[in-house]
Design a protein around this motif. Sequence first.
Motif, mmCIF file in Angstrom:
data_model
loop_
_atom_site.group_PDB
_atom_site.id
_atom_site.type_symbol
_atom_site.label_atom_id
_atom_site.label_comp_id
_atom_site.label_asym_id
_atom_site.label_seq_id
_atom_site.Cartn_x
_atom_site.Cartn_y
_atom_site.Cartn_z
ATOM 1 N N MET A 70 -5.686 9.987 7.469
ATOM 2 C CA MET A 70 -6.173 8.663 7.797
ATOM 3 C C MET A 70 -7.321 8.746 8.815
ATOM 4 O O MET A 70 -8.254 7.968 8.740
ATOM 5 C CB MET A 70 -5.016 7.826 8.316
ATOM 6 C CG MET A 70 -5.348 6.399 8.480
ATOM 7 S SD MET A 70 -4.499 5.138 7.543
ATOM 8 C CE MET A 70 -3.120 5.795 6.764
ATOM 9 N N PHE A 71 -7.187 9.692 9.766
ATOM 10 C CA PHE A 71 -8.280 9.875 10.718
ATOM 11 C C PHE A 71 -9.554 10.312 9.995
ATOM 12 O O PHE A 71 -10.655 9.935 10.375
ATOM 13 C CB PHE A 71 -7.911 10.931 11.769
ATOM 14 C CG PHE A 71 -6.922 10.453 12.787
ATOM 15 C CD1 PHE A 71 -7.248 9.428 13.653
ATOM 16 C CD2 PHE A 71 -5.677 11.029 12.884
ATOM 17 C CE1 PHE A 71 -6.346 8.983 14.596
ATOM 18 C CE2 PHE A 71 -4.768 10.593 13.818
ATOM 19 C CZ PHE A 71 -5.102 9.568 14.680
ATOM 20 N N TRP A 105 -10.604 9.452 6.996
ATOM 21 C CA TRP A 105 -11.285 8.298 6.403
ATOM 22 C C TRP A 105 -11.942 7.433 7.472
ATOM 23 O O TRP A 105 -13.022 6.878 7.263
ATOM 24 C CB TRP A 105 -10.309 7.472 5.579
ATOM 25 C CG TRP A 105 -10.020 8.134 4.268
ATOM 26 C CD1 TRP A 105 -8.877 8.795 3.942
ATOM 27 C CD2 TRP A 105 -10.899 8.243 3.147
ATOM 28 N NE1 TRP A 105 -8.991 9.292 2.670
ATOM 29 C CE2 TRP A 105 -10.216 8.963 2.160
ATOM 30 C CE3 TRP A 105 -12.176 7.783 2.890
ATOM 31 C CZ2 TRP A 105 -10.791 9.249 0.928
ATOM 32 C CZ3 TRP A 105 -12.747 8.070 1.658
ATOM 33 C CH2 TRP A 105 -12.058 8.791 0.692
ATOM 34 N N ALA A 106 -11.308 7.309 8.627
ATOM 35 C CA ALA A 106 -11.901 6.535 9.715
ATOM 36 C C ALA A 106 -13.207 7.171 10.172
ATOM 37 O O ALA A 106 -14.198 6.469 10.425
ATOM 38 C CB ALA A 106 -10.932 6.424 10.877
ATOM 39 N N ALA A 111 -16.980 5.607 9.890
ATOM 40 C CA ALA A 111 -17.802 5.502 11.099
ATOM 41 C C ALA A 111 -19.163 6.153 10.889
ATOM 42 O O ALA A 111 -20.198 5.612 11.314
ATOM 43 C CB ALA A 111 -17.083 6.140 12.280
ATOM 44 N N SER A 159 -18.480 -1.239 7.175
ATOM 45 C CA SER A 159 -17.961 0.119 7.358
ATOM 46 C C SER A 159 -17.374 0.304 8.748
ATOM 47 O O SER A 159 -16.353 0.986 8.907
ATOM 48 C CB SER A 159 -19.077 1.144 7.136
ATOM 49 O OG SER A 159 -19.532 1.096 5.818
ATOM 50 N N ALA A 175 -13.546 1.331 9.536
ATOM 51 C CA ALA A 175 -13.254 2.476 10.405
ATOM 52 C C ALA A 175 -12.318 2.062 11.530
ATOM 53 O O ALA A 175 -11.369 2.786 11.858
ATOM 54 C CB ALA A 175 -14.548 3.052 10.966
ATOM 55 N N TYR A 176 -12.556 0.903 12.116
ATOM 56 C CA TYR A 176 -11.708 0.420 13.206
ATOM 57 C C TYR A 176 -10.284 0.152 12.719
ATOM 58 O O TYR A 176 -9.309 0.545 13.375
ATOM 59 C CB TYR A 176 -12.315 -0.849 13.805
ATOM 60 C CG TYR A 176 -11.504 -1.425 14.939
ATOM 61 C CD1 TYR A 176 -11.510 -0.825 16.190
ATOM 62 C CD2 TYR A 176 -10.728 -2.558 14.753
ATOM 63 C CE1 TYR A 176 -10.758 -1.339 17.226
ATOM 64 C CE2 TYR A 176 -9.966 -3.086 15.780
ATOM 65 C CZ TYR A 176 -9.999 -2.472 17.020
ATOM 66 O OH TYR A 176 -9.238 -2.975 18.043
ATOM 67 N N LEU A 202 -8.747 1.448 10.045
ATOM 68 C CA LEU A 202 -8.082 2.698 9.686
ATOM 69 C C LEU A 202 -7.697 3.500 10.915
ATOM 70 O O LEU A 202 -6.630 4.119 10.955
ATOM 71 C CB LEU A 202 -8.983 3.529 8.771
ATOM 72 C CG LEU A 202 -9.123 3.023 7.340
ATOM 73 C CD1 LEU A 202 -10.142 3.858 6.586
ATOM 74 C CD2 LEU A 202 -7.790 3.035 6.635
ATOM 75 N N LEU A 203 -8.546 3.490 11.933
ATOM 76 C CA LEU A 203 -8.229 4.215 13.159
ATOM 77 C C LEU A 203 -7.029 3.584 13.867
ATOM 78 O O LEU A 203 -6.120 4.295 14.313
ATOM 79 C CB LEU A 203 -9.437 4.240 14.087
ATOM 80 C CG LEU A 203 -9.268 5.051 15.363
ATOM 81 C CD1 LEU A 203 -9.091 6.523 15.029
ATOM 82 C CD2 LEU A 203 -10.459 4.854 16.268
#
Length: 51
Positions: free
Chosen positions: A1-2, A4-5, A9, A27, A31-32, A34-35
Amino acid sequence: MFHWAIIFAVIALIASFLGFGGVAGLSANFAYILLALAVILFIVAFVSRKM
């Protein structure tokens, strides 16, 4: 998951550099999200593992 974040980003940074504001904002939001989700899942897994 990190992973993809970080990808989203980087896409946001490149899109903002090239002038694509809509794509950059979208995007960055992905990113936010997913993070934040990855951090929450990491904390839940860490806490449940200790019990």
